[in-house]
Design a protein around this motif. Structure first.
Motif, PDB file in Angstrom:
ATOM      1  N   PRO A  47       1.822   8.831 -12.386  1.00  0.00           N
ATOM      2  CA  PRO A  47       0.599   9.652 -12.404  1.00  0.00           C
ATOM      3  C   PRO A  47       0.004   9.761 -10.996  1.00  0.00           C
ATOM      4  N   PRO A  48      -0.773  10.818 -10.748  1.00  0.00           N
ATOM      5  CA  PRO A  48      -1.367  11.001  -9.407  1.00  0.00           C
ATOM      6  C   PRO A  48      -2.599  10.128  -9.207  1.00  0.00           C
ATOM      7  N   TRP A  49      -2.440   8.838  -9.418  1.00  0.00           N
ATOM      8  CA  TRP A  49      -3.552   7.905  -9.302  1.00  0.00           C
ATOM      9  C   TRP A  49      -3.645   7.354  -7.886  1.00  0.00           C
ATOM     10  N   GLU A  50      -4.807   6.790  -7.591  1.00  0.00           N
ATOM     11  CA  GLU A  50      -5.050   6.187  -6.284  1.00  0.00           C
ATOM     12  C   GLU A  50      -5.056   4.669  -6.413  1.00  0.00           C
ATOM     13  N   ILE A  51      -4.731   4.012  -5.325  1.00  0.00           N
ATOM     14  CA  ILE A  51      -4.809   2.551  -5.288  1.00  0.00           C
ATOM     15  C   ILE A  51      -6.283   2.172  -5.203  1.00  0.00           C
ATOM     16  N   VAL A  52      -6.733   1.338  -6.136  1.00  0.00           N
ATOM     17  CA  VAL A  52      -8.134   0.922  -6.164  1.00  0.00           C
ATOM     18  C   VAL A  52      -8.294  -0.567  -5.908  1.00  0.00           C
ATOM     19  N   GLY A  53      -7.181  -1.297  -5.850  1.00  0.00           N
ATOM     20  CA  GLY A  53      -7.268  -2.734  -5.585  1.00  0.00           C
ATOM     21  C   GLY A  53      -5.943  -3.287  -5.108  1.00  0.00           C
ATOM     22  N   LEU A  54      -6.034  -4.273  -4.243  1.00  0.00           N
ATOM     23  CA  LEU A  54      -4.839  -4.924  -3.724  1.00  0.00           C
ATOM     24  C   LEU A  54      -5.163  -6.382  -3.474  1.00  0.00           C
ATOM     25  N   GLU A  55      -4.327  -7.268  -4.013  1.00  0.00           N
ATOM     26  CA  GLU A  55      -4.442  -8.687  -3.716  1.00  0.00           C
ATOM     27  C   GLU A  55      -3.094  -9.159  -3.209  1.00  0.00           C
ATOM     28  N   VAL A  56      -3.113  -9.830  -2.080  1.00  0.00           N
ATOM     29  CA  VAL A  56      -1.902 -10.390  -1.490  1.00  0.00           C
ATOM     30  C   VAL A  56      -2.178 -11.868  -1.237  1.00  0.00           C
ATOM     31  N   ILE A  57      -1.422 -12.737  -1.901  1.00  0.00           N
ATOM     32  CA  ILE A  57      -1.595 -14.178  -1.693  1.00  0.00           C
ATOM     33  C   ILE A  57      -0.232 -14.808  -1.427  1.00  0.00           C
ATOM     34  N   ASP A  58      -0.243 -15.889  -0.674  1.00  0.00           N
ATOM     35  CA  ASP A  58       1.019 -16.556  -0.373  1.00  0.00           C
ATOM     36  C   ASP A  58       1.490 -17.362  -1.590  1.00  0.00           C
ATOM     37  N   ARG A  59       2.711 -17.808  -1.513  1.00  0.00           N
ATOM     38  CA  ARG A  59       3.343 -18.497  -2.642  1.00  0.00           C
ATOM     39  C   ARG A  59       2.592 -19.782  -3.021  1.00  0.00           C
ATOM     40  N   GLU A  60       2.151 -20.528  -2.023  1.00  0.00           N
ATOM     41  CA  GLU A  60       1.455 -21.786  -2.293  1.00  0.00           C
ATOM     42  C   GLU A  60       0.145 -21.536  -3.046  1.00  0.00           C
ATOM     43  N   LEU A  85       0.814  -1.217   0.000  1.00  0.00           N
ATOM     44  CA  LEU A  85       0.000   0.000   0.000  1.00  0.00           C
ATOM     45  C   LEU A  85       0.849   1.271   0.000  1.00  0.00           C
ATOM     46  N   ARG A  86       2.091   1.163   0.429  1.00  0.00           N
ATOM     47  CA  ARG A  86       2.982   2.331   0.415  1.00  0.00           C
ATOM     48  C   ARG A  86       3.743   2.464  -0.901  1.00  0.00           C
ATOM     49  N   LEU A  87       3.808   1.400  -1.690  1.00  0.00           N
ATOM     50  CA  LEU A  87       4.649   1.386  -2.893  1.00  0.00           C
ATOM     51  C   LEU A  87       4.354   2.545  -3.844  1.00  0.00           C
ATOM     52  N   TRP A  88       3.113   2.717  -4.230  1.00  0.00           N
ATOM     53  CA  TRP A  88       2.762   3.736  -5.223  1.00  0.00           C
ATOM     54  C   TRP A  88       3.064   5.143  -4.700  1.00  0.00           C
ATOM     55  N   GLY A  89       2.647   5.422  -3.488  1.00  0.00           N
ATOM     56  CA  GLY A  89       2.863   6.758  -2.918  1.00  0.00           C
ATOM     57  C   GLY A  89       4.324   7.084  -2.708  1.00  0.00           C
ATOM     58  N   GLU A  90       5.113   6.118  -2.237  1.00  0.00           N
ATOM     59  CA  GLU A  90       6.526   6.381  -1.979  1.00  0.00           C
ATOM     60  C   GLU A  90       7.326   6.585  -3.254  1.00  0.00           C
ATOM     61  N   HIS A  91       6.899   5.985  -4.344  1.00  0.00           N
ATOM     62  CA  HIS A  91       7.625   6.109  -5.605  1.00  0.00           C
ATOM     63  C   HIS A  91       6.990   7.121  -6.558  1.00  0.00           C
ATOM     64  N   ARG A  92       5.891   7.745  -6.156  1.00  0.00           N
ATOM     65  CA  ARG A  92       5.175   8.667  -7.046  1.00  0.00           C
ATOM     66  C   ARG A  92       6.076   9.808  -7.516  1.00  0.00           C
TER      67      ARG A  92
END
Length: 173
Positions: free
Chosen positions: A137-150, A124-131
């Motif tokens: 672009p000044p876009w907002e995060i609208v989706g996030l999926e986090v899944i484990d390797r398995e 969640l910090r990736l886009w803002g910290e690298h903006r």
């Protein structure tokens, strides 16, 4: 062999400084498992072995998490979006693939973290910290999926997940 003036930094590194990355809490445990068990049992006292095992139980084990980050916002020129995502891939070397259009993008990469909460917080910090640095672009995060390797590998085996032909890199939709 490098051809340059003595003491001169390699080309393209004048502004960059290398930083070290900690190996992770489970690194020592993995190393210990790979040592010869016969030697280990004869040279290691019971107290030392119990202390090592207790430390291993206290230390959180890091895992790999597959991240899919979706961002969206006002339209931006495609060349600027692509350039920004390419810079993000350069700044964040674990970036697998990015797909983009003039008003949205999707970024996929692997993150090492102790648990899902830590992986999601970093994502969640990736886009803002690298903006600013990547001129994203000044876009907002609208989706996030986090899944484990398995789960990721299970989805791929079942035919779900990212399209098999999606090459690594930055590509338009």
């Amino acid at each position: 062999m490098r051809r340059a003036r003595p003491g001169a930094p390699p080309r393209g590194t004048a502004e960059r400084a290398l930083t070290s990355v900690e190996a992770g809490a489970d690194f020592d445990e993995a190393r210990d498992r790979s040592t010869d068990t016969k030697t280990q049992t004869t040279t290691e006292t019971r107290e030392v072995r119990e202390a090592r095992e207790a430390r291993a139980k206290e230390q959180p084990v890091s895992k790999l998490w597959h991240i899919t980050l979706s961002v969206s916002g006002v339209e931006s020129p495609l060349k600027e979006v692509r350039r920004g995502l390419e810079q993000l891939a350069h700044d964040h070397p674990f970036l697998l693939t990015s797909r983009y259009a003039n008003d949205h993008a999707e970024i996929r990469y692997w993150e090492e973290a102790r648990d899902l909460h830590d992986a999601a917080a970093v994502a969640l910090r990736l886009w803002g910290e690298h903006r600013q640095t990547a001129k994203l672009p000044p876009w907002e995060i609208v989706g996030l999926e986090v899944i484990d390797r398995e789960t990721y590998h299970q989805r791929i085996a079942e035919g779900y997940g990212p399209p098999p032909a999606a090459p690594v890199g930055v590509h338009p939709y």
